[in-house]
Design an enzyme around this catalytic site. Structure first.
Site, PDB file in Angstrom:
ATOM      1  N   SER A 199       0.874  -1.169   0.000  1.00 25.22           N
ATOM      2  CA  SER A 199       0.000   0.000   0.000  1.00 25.22           C
ATOM      3  C   SER A 199       0.916   1.224   0.000  1.00 25.22           C
ATOM      4  O   SER A 199       2.110   1.105   0.308  1.00 25.22           O
ATOM      5  CB  SER A 199      -0.838  -0.010   1.285  1.00 25.22           C
ATOM      6  OG  SER A 199      -1.406   1.254   1.546  1.00 25.22           O
ATOM      7  N   TYR A 248      -1.986  -1.480  10.378  1.00 25.44           N
ATOM      8  CA  TYR A 248      -1.937  -1.585   8.913  1.00 25.44           C
ATOM      9  C   TYR A 248      -0.595  -1.077   8.380  1.00 25.44           C
ATOM     10  O   TYR A 248       0.053  -1.719   7.549  1.00 25.44           O
ATOM     11  CB  TYR A 248      -3.091  -0.761   8.329  1.00 25.44           C
ATOM     12  CG  TYR A 248      -3.345  -0.940   6.854  1.00 25.44           C
ATOM     13  CD1 TYR A 248      -4.037  -2.048   6.375  1.00 25.44           C
ATOM     14  CD2 TYR A 248      -2.937   0.027   5.934  1.00 25.44           C
ATOM     15  CE1 TYR A 248      -4.306  -2.195   5.017  1.00 25.44           C
ATOM     16  CE2 TYR A 248      -3.202  -0.107   4.583  1.00 25.44           C
ATOM     17  CZ  TYR A 248      -3.889  -1.219   4.123  1.00 25.44           C
ATOM     18  OH  TYR A 248      -4.152  -1.357   2.779  1.00 25.44           O
TER      19      TYR A 248
HETATM   20  P1  NAD Z   1     -11.812  -6.152  -0.064  1.00 22.59           P
HETATM   21  O1  NAD Z   1     -12.323  -6.069   1.336  1.00 22.59           O
HETATM   22  O2  NAD Z   1     -12.651  -5.644  -1.178  1.00 22.59           O
HETATM   23  O3  NAD Z   1     -11.401  -7.666  -0.411  1.00 22.59           O
HETATM   24  C1  NAD Z   1     -10.608  -8.406   0.455  1.00 22.59           C
HETATM   25  C2  NAD Z   1     -10.852  -9.888   0.226  1.00 22.59           C
HETATM   26  O4  NAD Z   1      -9.961 -10.592   1.133  1.00 22.59           O
HETATM   27  C3  NAD Z   1     -12.274 -10.336   0.571  1.00 22.59           C
HETATM   28  O5  NAD Z   1     -12.772 -11.168  -0.478  1.00 22.59           O
HETATM   29  C4  NAD Z   1     -12.105 -11.123   1.883  1.00 22.59           C
HETATM   30  O6  NAD Z   1     -13.034 -12.198   2.037  1.00 22.59           O
HETATM   31  C5  NAD Z   1     -10.683 -11.646   1.744  1.00 22.59           C
HETATM   32  N1  NAD Z   1     -10.074 -11.968   3.048  1.00 22.59           N
HETATM   33  C6  NAD Z   1     -10.086 -11.227   4.179  1.00 22.59           C
HETATM   34  N2  NAD Z   1      -9.443 -11.873   5.160  1.00 22.59           N
HETATM   35  C7  NAD Z   1      -8.997 -13.043   4.625  1.00 22.59           C
HETATM   36  C8  NAD Z   1      -8.276 -14.144   5.145  1.00 22.59           C
HETATM   37  N3  NAD Z   1      -7.881 -14.183   6.440  1.00 22.59           N
HETATM   38  N4  NAD Z   1      -7.989 -15.175   4.321  1.00 22.59           N
HETATM   39  C9  NAD Z   1      -8.392 -15.164   3.030  1.00 22.59           C
HETATM   40  N5  NAD Z   1      -9.109 -14.159   2.484  1.00 22.59           N
HETATM   41  C10 NAD Z   1      -9.397 -13.111   3.280  1.00 22.59           C
HETATM   42  O7  NAD Z   1     -10.399  -5.400  -0.010  1.00 22.59           O
HETATM   43  P2  NAD Z   1      -9.496  -4.744  -1.179  1.00 22.59           P
HETATM   44  O8  NAD Z   1      -9.641  -3.279  -1.100  1.00 22.59           O
HETATM   45  O9  NAD Z   1      -9.703  -5.441  -2.481  1.00 22.59           O
HETATM   46  O10 NAD Z   1      -8.034  -5.076  -0.573  1.00 22.59           O
HETATM   47  C11 NAD Z   1      -7.197  -6.094  -1.086  1.00 22.59           C
HETATM   48  C12 NAD Z   1      -5.772  -5.801  -0.656  1.00 22.59           C
HETATM   49  O11 NAD Z   1      -5.360  -4.534  -1.190  1.00 22.59           O
HETATM   50  C13 NAD Z   1      -5.562  -5.708   0.858  1.00 22.59           C
HETATM   51  O12 NAD Z   1      -4.332  -6.313   1.209  1.00 22.59           O
HETATM   52  C14 NAD Z   1      -5.503  -4.212   1.110  1.00 22.59           C
HETATM   53  O13 NAD Z   1      -4.768  -3.898   2.280  1.00 22.59           O
HETATM   54  C15 NAD Z   1      -4.802  -3.744  -0.153  1.00 22.59           C
HETATM   55  N6  NAD Z   1      -4.979  -2.337  -0.459  1.00 22.59           N
HETATM   56  C16 NAD Z   1      -6.220  -1.823  -0.655  1.00 22.59           C
HETATM   57  C17 NAD Z   1      -6.352  -0.482  -0.962  1.00 22.59           C
HETATM   58  C18 NAD Z   1      -7.686   0.152  -1.176  1.00 22.59           C
HETATM   59  O14 NAD Z   1      -7.748   1.384  -1.195  1.00 22.59           O
HETATM   60  N7  NAD Z   1      -8.767  -0.598  -1.357  1.00 22.59           N
HETATM   61  C19 NAD Z   1      -5.213   0.338  -1.064  1.00 22.59           C
HETATM   62  C20 NAD Z   1      -3.957  -0.219  -0.860  1.00 22.59           C
HETATM   63  C21 NAD Z   1      -3.859  -1.566  -0.565  1.00 22.59           C
END
Ligand code: NAD
Length: 260
Positions: free
Chosen positions: A142, A155
């Site tokens: 991130s 985080y």
């Molecule tokens: P999201 O909540 O839309 O999707 C996350 C998915 O991970 C879900 O399907 C959930 O069921 C699954 N999950 C959660 N805990 C789990 C576990 N213990 N084992 C297996 N699956 C699990 O989130 P997103 O925004 O798509 O985020 C995905 C990644 O991107 C994360 O690592 C997040 O930190 C990172 N990220 C997101 C953003 C953002 O702005 N959305 C920015 C930077 C980084």
């Protein structure tokens, strides 16, 4: 550079950024594994992607914090498709509190999902990649792998930690053809971020509009969210890049919020 017939395991890919990466890889002919806590949603995503093609998708149930489930999921993939070329360790959640209010259980859960998850999935996939003599491991970092924000101690700590883990794997894996890199997105509108808007509004005592325009996008060059497709394109490059020239790196994709 392409992913045709490459087996790509993506955690947390039932929805959000992980799903977008799976969609991008399948469009290039990859065989993707939708590994998620939520098996029914993972199955629906895998079916939808297989319909779109030309690649294929399978779903596996996997809590990335559980060693037995990670190993069982990887074994299922090997039984079906015999190899693993790409791991995208993407599963993640967000929990925000001021440090003095941060429940210790939530801190441990955050480190477990982001750091134990990256460690356990890498540990399970690496022996197969080493046997093949090639592989690409990608961690979903991130901007918070490089930058801090209030309320996000767990985080930010976890996302910084992924940089170190990727660099070690890059050094250990090079002789066996395995690369490791980190993607560092800015804010992407997924359920993870939608949930934070009212939470941050309450915690910071500002309007939801100000959370979006000032906290989330205030330091971008153009007040725009990064998209799932933007992140998927970076994942594609890290996954398909053919040599060790691109390893141990992290790439920020954030509309200029953070500049190295
Ligand atoms: P999201 O909540 O839309 O999707 C996350 C998915 O991970 C879900 O399907 C959930 O069921 C699954 N999950 C959660 N805990 C789990 C576990 N213990 N084992 C297996 N699956 C699990 O989130 P997103 O925004 O798509 O985020 C995905 C990644 O991107 C994360 O690592 C997040 O930190 C990172 N990220 C997101 C953003 C953002 O702005 N959305 C920015 C930077 C980084």
């Amino acid at each position: 550079m392409n992913l045709k017939n490459k087996v790509c395991l993506i955690t947390g890919s039932a929805r959000g950024i992980g799903e977008g990466i799976a969609r991008r890889f399948v469009a290039d002919g990859a065989h993707v594994v939708i590994a998620d806590l939520r098996l029914e949603d993972a199955k629906a995503t895998a079916e939808a992607l297989t319909r779109v093609g030309p690649g294929k998708a399978m779903a596996v149930a996997m809590d990335v914090t559980n060693e037995d489930q990670v190993n069982a999921g990887v074994a299922e993939v090997i039984a079906k498709w015999k190899r693993i070329d790409v791991l995208v360790s993407n599963a993640g959640v967000q929990i925000v509190h001021k440090l003095q209010d941060f429940p210790f259980a939530d801190w441990k859960r955050m480190l477990a999902i982001h750091l134990d998850g990256a460690f356990l999935t890498s540990k399970a996939c690496l022996p197969h990649m080493y046997e093949q003599g090639s592989g690409s491991i990608i961690f979903m970092g991130s901007v918070h792998s490089k930058e801090a924000s209030p309320l996000k101690s767990a985080y930010v700590t976890a996302k910084h930690g992924l940089l170190g883990l990727a660099r070690v794997i890059a050094k250990e894996g090079a002789a066996r053809g395995v690369r490791s890199n980190v993607i560092c997105p800015g804010f992407v509108k997924t359920p993870l971020v939608e949930k934070q808007i009212p939470e941050q509004s309450r915690a910071l005592g500002i309007s939801e509009e100000d959370v979006v325009n000032k906290v989330m996008l205030g330091q971008t060059v153009d007040q725009e969210f990064t998209t799932i497709e933007d992140v998927a394109e970076v994942a594609y490059t890290f996954a398909a890049f053919p040599t060790n020239a691109l390893t141990g790196q992290s790439l920020v994709v954030s509309h200029g919020w953070f500049m190295e």
